[in-house]
Design an enzyme around this catalytic site. Structure first.
Site, PDB file in Angstrom:
ATOM      1  N   ARG A  28       0.755  -1.276   0.060  1.00 38.33           N
ATOM      2  CA  ARG A  28       0.082   0.013   0.112  1.00 38.33           C
ATOM      3  C   ARG A  28       0.921   1.131   0.001  1.00 38.33           C
ATOM      4  O   ARG A  28       1.569   1.506   0.918  1.00 38.33           O
ATOM      5  CB  ARG A  28      -0.617  -0.156   1.398  1.00 38.33           C
ATOM      6  CG  ARG A  28      -1.903   1.121   1.366  1.00 38.33           C
ATOM      7  CD  ARG A  28      -2.896   0.984   0.394  1.00 38.33           C
ATOM      8  NE  ARG A  28      -3.934   1.640   0.209  1.00 38.33           N
ATOM      9  CZ  ARG A  28      -4.368   2.884  -0.364  1.00 38.33           C
ATOM     10  NH1 ARG A  28      -3.729   2.897  -1.553  1.00 38.33           N
ATOM     11  NH2 ARG A  28      -5.623   3.511  -0.152  1.00 38.33           N
ATOM     12  N   GLY A  29       0.721   1.840  -1.277  1.00 38.26           N
ATOM     13  CA  GLY A  29       1.785   3.095  -1.344  1.00 38.26           C
ATOM     14  C   GLY A  29       1.838   4.091  -0.149  1.00 38.26           C
ATOM     15  O   GLY A  29       2.818   4.631   0.085  1.00 38.26           O
ATOM     16  N   GLU A  30       0.608   4.450   0.206  1.00 36.12           N
ATOM     17  CA  GLU A  30       0.516   5.947   1.041  1.00 36.12           C
ATOM     18  C   GLU A  30       1.171   5.537   2.519  1.00 36.12           C
ATOM     19  O   GLU A  30       1.555   6.138   3.306  1.00 36.12           O
ATOM     20  CB  GLU A  30      -0.958   6.073   1.181  1.00 36.12           C
ATOM     21  CG  GLU A  30      -1.812   4.934   2.002  1.00 36.12           C
ATOM     22  CD  GLU A  30      -3.237   5.517   2.249  1.00 36.12           C
ATOM     23  OE1 GLU A  30      -3.885   5.923   0.905  1.00 36.12           O
ATOM     24  OE2 GLU A  30      -3.732   5.537   3.035  1.00 36.12           O
ATOM     25  N   ASP A  31       1.205   4.130   2.928  1.00 35.98           N
ATOM     26  CA  ASP A  31       1.642   3.536   4.079  1.00 35.98           C
ATOM     27  C   ASP A  31       3.360   3.552   4.071  1.00 35.98           C
ATOM     28  O   ASP A  31       3.976   3.938   4.985  1.00 35.98           O
ATOM     29  CB  ASP A  31       1.087   2.326   4.283  1.00 35.98           C
ATOM     30  CG  ASP A  31      -0.249   2.229   4.696  1.00 35.98           C
ATOM     31  OD1 ASP A  31      -0.858   1.507   4.886  1.00 35.98           O
ATOM     32  OD2 ASP A  31      -0.726   3.477   5.051  1.00 35.98           O
ATOM     33  N   THR A  32       3.722   2.903   3.082  1.00 36.61           N
ATOM     34  CA  THR A  32       5.127   2.149   3.191  1.00 36.61           C
ATOM     35  C   THR A  32       6.107   3.010   1.717  1.00 36.61           C
ATOM     36  O   THR A  32       7.537   2.652   2.012  1.00 36.61           O
ATOM     37  CB  THR A  32       5.295   0.804   3.232  1.00 36.61           C
ATOM     38  OG1 THR A  32       4.576   0.421   1.995  1.00 36.61           O
ATOM     39  CG2 THR A  32       4.433   0.338   4.391  1.00 36.61           C
ATOM     40  N   ARG A  33       5.470   3.491   0.906  1.00 30.79           N
ATOM     41  CA  ARG A  33       6.286   3.827  -0.367  1.00 30.79           C
ATOM     42  C   ARG A  33       7.508   4.271  -0.158  1.00 30.79           C
ATOM     43  O   ARG A  33       8.822   4.219  -0.488  1.00 30.79           O
ATOM     44  CB  ARG A  33       5.471   4.406  -1.438  1.00 30.79           C
ATOM     45  CG  ARG A  33       6.221   4.761  -2.731  1.00 30.79           C
ATOM     46  CD  ARG A  33       5.393   5.644  -3.729  1.00 30.79           C
ATOM     47  NE  ARG A  33       4.124   4.694  -4.086  1.00 30.79           N
ATOM     48  CZ  ARG A  33       4.166   4.038  -5.157  1.00 30.79           C
ATOM     49  NH1 ARG A  33       5.174   3.594  -5.525  1.00 30.79           N
ATOM     50  NH2 ARG A  33       2.889   3.341  -5.247  1.00 30.79           N
ATOM     51  N   GLY A  60      -6.593   2.782 -11.187  1.00 29.83           N
ATOM     52  CA  GLY A  60      -7.839   2.624 -11.284  1.00 29.83           C
ATOM     53  C   GLY A  60      -8.370   1.661 -10.389  1.00 29.83           C
ATOM     54  O   GLY A  60      -7.946   1.153  -9.663  1.00 29.83           O
ATOM     55  N   GLU A  94      -4.522  -7.915  -6.045  1.00 26.07           N
ATOM     56  CA  GLU A  94      -3.214  -8.339  -6.231  1.00 26.07           C
ATOM     57  C   GLU A  94      -2.928  -9.615  -5.288  1.00 26.07           C
ATOM     58  O   GLU A  94      -2.380 -10.539  -5.736  1.00 26.07           O
ATOM     59  CB  GLU A  94      -2.078  -7.359  -5.940  1.00 26.07           C
ATOM     60  CG  GLU A  94      -1.848  -6.336  -6.898  1.00 26.07           C
ATOM     61  CD  GLU A  94      -0.638  -5.188  -6.612  1.00 26.07           C
ATOM     62  OE1 GLU A  94      -0.273  -5.419  -5.357  1.00 26.07           O
ATOM     63  OE2 GLU A  94       0.025  -4.587  -7.269  1.00 26.07           O
TER      64      GLU A  94
END
Length: 1181
Positions: A28-33, A60, A94
């Site tokens: 999840r990008g907003e948590d760990t990117r 999307g 995913e």
């Protein structure tokens, strides 16, 4: 210890999977990117892993088809669960796809990043909130949300890694890297060729001959002309089929390595280490090695490639009579000699590799001549001329193509003009064209390697050739680029036989008739003639006098008088009668083991680079004269030289390796040796009379220092602060009385061995400054603590120590500060064996990483008050005073076992406590997803928490679709020698898999608790066409150690020698028959029903059920069956169901010892009988 053998099943895939990516990252990008994921991705890339990370920030609703394909084509799938992971439908899609690919990829690794595993598993907290929102949003498509829930539930049950606040992120990522690296290494295939033209066709044909599906043992022989590509094809075949075998080994250059006894033994060691994954196996001689290979490998389904064999003896030295292989094993042999394969008999199928056809030859040539590009039209005619000359020989095409690459048409024509003068059949001369294109020093290096140094380590050869001013670094690179030599994975020089023969032929043609005018002599007869008849000359650059067996030779006293330009003198297995009077001072390399005289008095080795004279009578005081500096000397090997009493000043400032192992009369080392700045490796082990070392050591480059069994050495030198590179210091069995306080300067030390040093008193407190120490063996616990706490800030403590060995520490009877977890936070194993310890305190349970506790022969040990949850192995062999119940209670707690209900007829059943089990799983199941504690301890009774126990050799139970955790317990009696125990298992009648195989001779009257590999059991369950209820059977067999049985035994209980195994049992969360109850009995007493269990030796059965055993079958009859009322009722424990079809005939779901799969219908023919006499059923065929 018992060898654990695991059979992964028999499903076959003809070719290996081609991965586009090593690693796929789902997160999840907003948590760990911008934090954890960026760090992990960078480390993966830095370590060379091809990693996919989706950088598309605008996503999307639906996952793209391209991304789905990316997941399918990734070897390792990593899911990073963070707090907002479930809020993303993209992430959830995913996840679903990743779990679908679980059986096809090599590893699915969940990482729980600052989230609780149970929240994911049960969809609680933010995961529950997110799923509730999705249900509102997708109200019309609840199936989609349900798939997400199922995926989260399944992912939460997988073994993974847990990152919590406060964890050191770099160490956590290192743990991830270790798991990924291990997985990738197991999947690594052999490099086949840069351009494998035509290889795949051959590989497929040979794969058909190998016949993976067959359970018979087979040999496939690949034969053909030298340079035809046999080795390359064998590598391709290996890559295609290796996954279908338990273990595998590819032994290259068998002919070359079998020239000496040491070479044969090394091949045996390599085979054993690759198959058994044990590098410490010892093989003393060839005959013993053959038997060790047979005994250790006979129960494993293996793939073995023997490359380049030319004599039957080479095969026999590795495989004996090759009639002991386990079912399904394969041996592939490459050879030039077709007759050799004929000798092997019917077990061997042969395949001849033919030359490339013109189309393939042109394709291979153009790829090397034009670096993979298409053949230019202007060169087409010239290229065809090359094809005609090479006659389809791949090696010739590769070398000629590489030689012509980048040249102009004029240069091509000039080269082809040379080819025109050489007969087409003489491939050696074609290959020489590449040699002719080498420059001056390169033309020296190539024959040096061909005649002397093939198979030698690159570093040694580079040092020698550098001393000859041959510029080897650039020259060797040129030879590699020209495809004249290769460097293998061990950094040793390799060269195809054709190329080597070409190099030797070049030297022979220097003077076909007069040996003394050749530059190099390597053939024994040639070298013998030169040295015994004094026919040498100053043209000779190198001589190798090699005899396969020790011989005595009467060399001419002045044999080397005329060889002023001699650079290499290599002598093996030669004993001479008289001392030499002369050796050339220009020698760069002198290798003469067991030379029986002092070297000539006038010999001055000023230009010598490497001196290797083990077991010789050399006198160093005369050799190293004080008036000279030996600046070229880098390596000295004088092992077992009994005449060396004092090591003088060596005057060798560039010395890197000094090996004096076994110089039993060496007493003193000169003070100057302690200041050799370039010295990297120094061995003085087994110098039993050594008393005096340099008083100070300032060896800035020293990496390894061995002083094993220097029993008269009492004082260890002072250490200079600049000795930062020493990694390994071994003082085992030495006579030292103390270590200097300057030991603390060894800041890079990772291994310190002081085992069995009886005179060693207190250790200095500076030992705690060795912050990098990983492995410590000490004979005393008298450590003076001057610091109240250990931490990296204070620069004090064993913060990285993983292995602590206190074996034979006789003054150890209680554990005080050694049992303080804060002092050893990284400790993984501790050995207290052969100490006088009485109690192991409860504090040991607080070591967070402790996996191995060795307490063998602790005769006074009475109790262990606690074990850590991380424990993997406790070896309490011969601890006869130990309270076994106390130990088992600790194991019971670790495994989370609590008493509950009992399996029918199996004694007390103990089920897994969910809370404890989950906690345990989070720390241990990442390795095998199952119970993993291995215990050996004195005892003869199977623990009560084993819910299936037996004094026979057969145990069975029922499980669902998910194989539960399981542990096997074996009680050994007074064992007879040479007894081999094998445990087999079978699921739903499918497969007869060997699970455990080994000898228990050293553990009479002991109890073994053996963890069983959960992932393997689950895989075999999945392959057995499972239903809701699945029948599992275990059986053991005892046989003489040397006896081999090619096929697994049938699952028929048979009497066994009770002195070997007194009893055994398993603990498993099974789903066997429920507890008896009144309701159960009422079900069989309804009006008109009669529930009966019949045991009989006469049962009618269909001949199709070949493995069905009527002697052990128990049958529960259906309602309305008509039989004598004399029959007695018993509980239906064996057969789960019966189906009533018609009067006089029933169909039964088989159980018991039958290997009929559950759910099959077995026809039985009923005969009416007025009385029951044991023959109520007759056999029906």
């Amino acid at each position: 210890m018992m060898a654990l053998l695991i059979h992964e099943g028999s499903s076959m895939i003809s070719s290996t999977h081609q991965w586009n990516y090593d690693v796929f990252l789902s997160f999840r990008g907003e948590d760990t990117r911008y934090g954890f994921m960026s760090h992990l991705y960078q480390v993966l890339c830095d370590k060379g892993f091809n990693t996919f990370i989706d950088d598309n920030l605008q996503k999307g609703e639906e996952i793209s088809a391209e991304l789905l394909k990316t997941i399918e084509s990734s070897m390792i799938l990593i899911i990073v669960f963070s707090k907002n992971y479930a809020s993303s439908t993209w992430c959830l899609d995913e996840l679903v796809k990743i779990l679908e690919c679980k059986n096809n990829c090599k590893l699915v690794l969940p990482i729980f990043y600052k989230v609780d595993l149970s929240k994911v598993h049960k969809q609680e907290g933010k995961f529950g909130i997110a799923l509730a929102k999705h249900e509102e949003k997708y109200n019309g498509n609840m199936g989609k949300v349900q798939r997400w829930r199922v995926a989260l539930n399944e992912a939460g049950s997988l073994s993974g890694l847990h990152y919590k606040d406060g964890n050191l992120e770099s160490k956590f990522i290192q743990g991830i890297m270790e798991k990924i690296s291990s997985t990738k290494l197991k999947c690594t295939r052999l490099f086949v060729a840069k351009y494998p033209v035509g290889v795949d066709t051959h590989a497929k044909a040979i794969e058909m001959l190998v016949d993976i599906e067959s359970t018979d043992f087979q040999i496939v022989g690949i034969h053909g002309l030298g340079g035809i590509g046999k080795t390359t094809i064998a590598k391709a075949v290996y890559n295609r089929i290796v996954d279908h075998f338990e273990r595998s080994s590819f032994l290259e250059n068998v002919k070359e390595k079998s020239r000496t006894i040491d070479g044969i033994i090394q091949l045996q060691k390599t085979l054993l280490s690759e198959i058994l994954e044990d590098k410490d196996l010892k093989v003393d001689n060839i005959s013993k090695g053959i038997n060790v290979i047979k005994e250790r490998l006979c129960n494993k389904r293996i793939l073995l490639i023997l490359d380049d064999v030319d004599k039957l003896k080479q095969i026999e030295n590795l495989l004996g009579k090759y009639n002991w292989f386990a079912s399904g094993s394969r041996v592939i042999i490459t050879t030039r000699d077709e007759h050799l394969l004929t000798i092997l008999g019917k077990v061997c199928t042969t395949y001849k590799v033919k030359e490339l056809d013109k189309h393939e030859a042109l394709q291979l040539f153009e790829k090397h001549a034009f670096l993979g590009n298409k053949l230019e039209k202007d060169y087409y005619e010239l290229a065809n001329q090359v094809i005609n000359y090479a006659k389809g020989l791949p090696l010739a095409l590769v070398i000629i193509g590489s030689d012509l690459c980048g040249r102009s048409k004029l240069e091509w024509k000039s080269a082809l003009d040379k080819y025109e003068k050489i007969p087409n059949e003489d491939i050696q001369e074609i290959l020489k064209i590449s040699y002719d294109g080498l420059e001056g020093t390169e033309q020296d290096i190539f024959p040096d390697i061909a005649c002397f140094f093939k198979g030698w380590h690159k570093d040694l050869v580079v040092d020698i050739l550098d001393g000859c001013e041959s510029y080897p670094n650039s020259g060797i690179s040129r030879l590699v680029n020209k495809s004249l030599i290769t460097i293998d994975q061990h950094d040793a020089f390799s060269m195809h036989d054709l190329i080597q023969q070409m190099g030797k032929e070049i030297i022979r043609r220097e003077s076909p008739q007069i040996l003394g005018k050749r530059s190099r002599l390597w053939h024994y007869k040639d070298a013998h003639e030169i040295l015994t008849e004094n026919k040498g000359s100053n043209k000779i650059r190198g001589i190798m006098l090699y005899s396969p067996k020790p011989v005595t030779v009467r060399l001419h006293k002045e044999a080397f008088q005329r060889m002023e330009n001699l650079k290499f003198l290599i002598v093996y297995n030669i004993n001479i009668c008289e001392a030499l009077k002369y050796l050339p001072n220009g020698l760069r390399f002198l290798h003469w083991g067991n030379y029986p005289f002092p070297l000539p008095s006038k010999y001055c080795p000023q230009k010598l680079v490497a001196l290797k004279m083990p077991g010789s009578h050399i006198k160093l005081e005369k050799l190293f004269k004080q008036d000279f500096q030996f600046e070229n000397l880098k390596r000295i090997n004088l092992k077992s030289c009994e005449f060396i009493k004092k090591l003088p000043e060596l005057c060798s400032p560039n010395l890197e390796i000094l090996d004096l192992f076994g110089c039993v009369n060496l007493v003193e080392i000169h003070e100057s040796v302690g200041f050799l700045d370039k010295l990297k490796t120094w061995s003085l082990s087994y110098c039993e009379r050594l008393k005096i070392l340099p008083s100070n050591l300032m060896l800035k480059s020293l990496n390894s220092f061995d002083l094993v069994r220097c029993s008269r050495l009492e004082k260890f030198p002072n250490i200079h602060p600049k000795m930062k590179f020493l990694r390994d210091l071994d003082l085992q069995e030495s006579g030292i009385t103390e270590l200097p306080s300057s030991i603390g300067y060894l800041g890079g030390l990772t291994k310190l061995c002081l085992r069995d040093c009886p005179n060693l008193r207190d250790l200095p407190d500076t030992i705690f400054k060795l912050l990098q120490l990983l492995d410590l063996s000490i004979p005393t616990t008298h450590l003076r603590l001057t610091c109240n706490s250990f931490d990296s800030i204070s620069g004090y403590g064993f913060l990285m120590l993983e292995h602590l060995d206190l074996e034979h520490c006789l003054n150890l009877n209680k554990l005080d500060f050694l049992m303080q977890p804060d002092y050893f936070p990284a400790l993984k194993s501790i050995s207290l064996s052969r100490t006088n310890i009485i109690t192991i305190p409860e504090s040991i349970s607080r070591f967070p990483r402790l996996g191995v506790l060795s307490i063998q022969n602790c005769k006074q040990l009475r109790e262990i008050l606690g074990l850590p949850k991380s424990i993997k192995c406790v070896d309490a062999t011969d601890c006869f005073k130990l309270d076994l119940q106390s130990l088992l209670s600790q194991v019971e707690v670790i495994m989370g076992i609590l008493p509950k209900t009992s399996c029918e007829g199996a004694g007390t059943n103990l089920l897994i406590n969910t809370q404890l089990s989950d906690d345990f799983a989070s720390k241990t199941e990442s390795e095998d997803e199952g119970i993993s504690c291995f215990i050996i301890a004195p005892g003869a009774e199977i623990p009560k928490w084993c819910n299936h126990r037996s004094v026979g050799n057969y145990i069975s139970f029922w499980v669902g679709r998910k194989f539960p955790k399981i542990a096997l317990c074996i009680a050994l009696g007074q064992n007879e020698p040479h007894q081999h125990v094998t445990v087999y298992f079978c699921i739903n009648g499918c497969g007869n898999y060997v699970y455990l195989s080994g000898n228990f001779e050293e553990n009479s009257s002991h109890l073994w608790l053996v963890p069983l590999c959960h992932s393997v059991l689950q895989k075999n369950l999945d392959d057995s066409y499972p239903s809701e209820q699945n029948h599992v059977e275990f059986v053991y067999e005892i046989k003489p150690k040397r006896y081999h049985r090619r096929h697994c035994p049938s699952y028929k209980p048979r009497p066994q020698n009770p002195t070997v195994i007194k009893g055994w049992g398993v603990h498993v969360e099974c789903m066997c028959c429920p507890q008896k109850s009144d309701m159960d009995r009422r079900n069989f007493n309804n009006e008109g029903d009669l529930g009966i269990l019949i045991e009989t030796t006469n049962i009618a059965f269909d001949t199709a059920w070949r493995d069905f055993d009527p002697d052990e079958f128990k049958l529960t009859l259906p309602p309305k069956a008509i039989f004598s009322p004399q029959l007695q009722y018993d509980d239906p424990c064996w057969c789960q169901k019966t189906i009533y079809k018609s009067p006089g005939r029933i169909l039964v779901h088989a159980g018991g010892s039958s290997s009929v799969p559950y759910g099959s219908e077995l026809p039985l023919l009923l005969h009416h009988s007025p009385t029951f006499s044991g023959s109520a059923f007759d056999r029906g065929f």
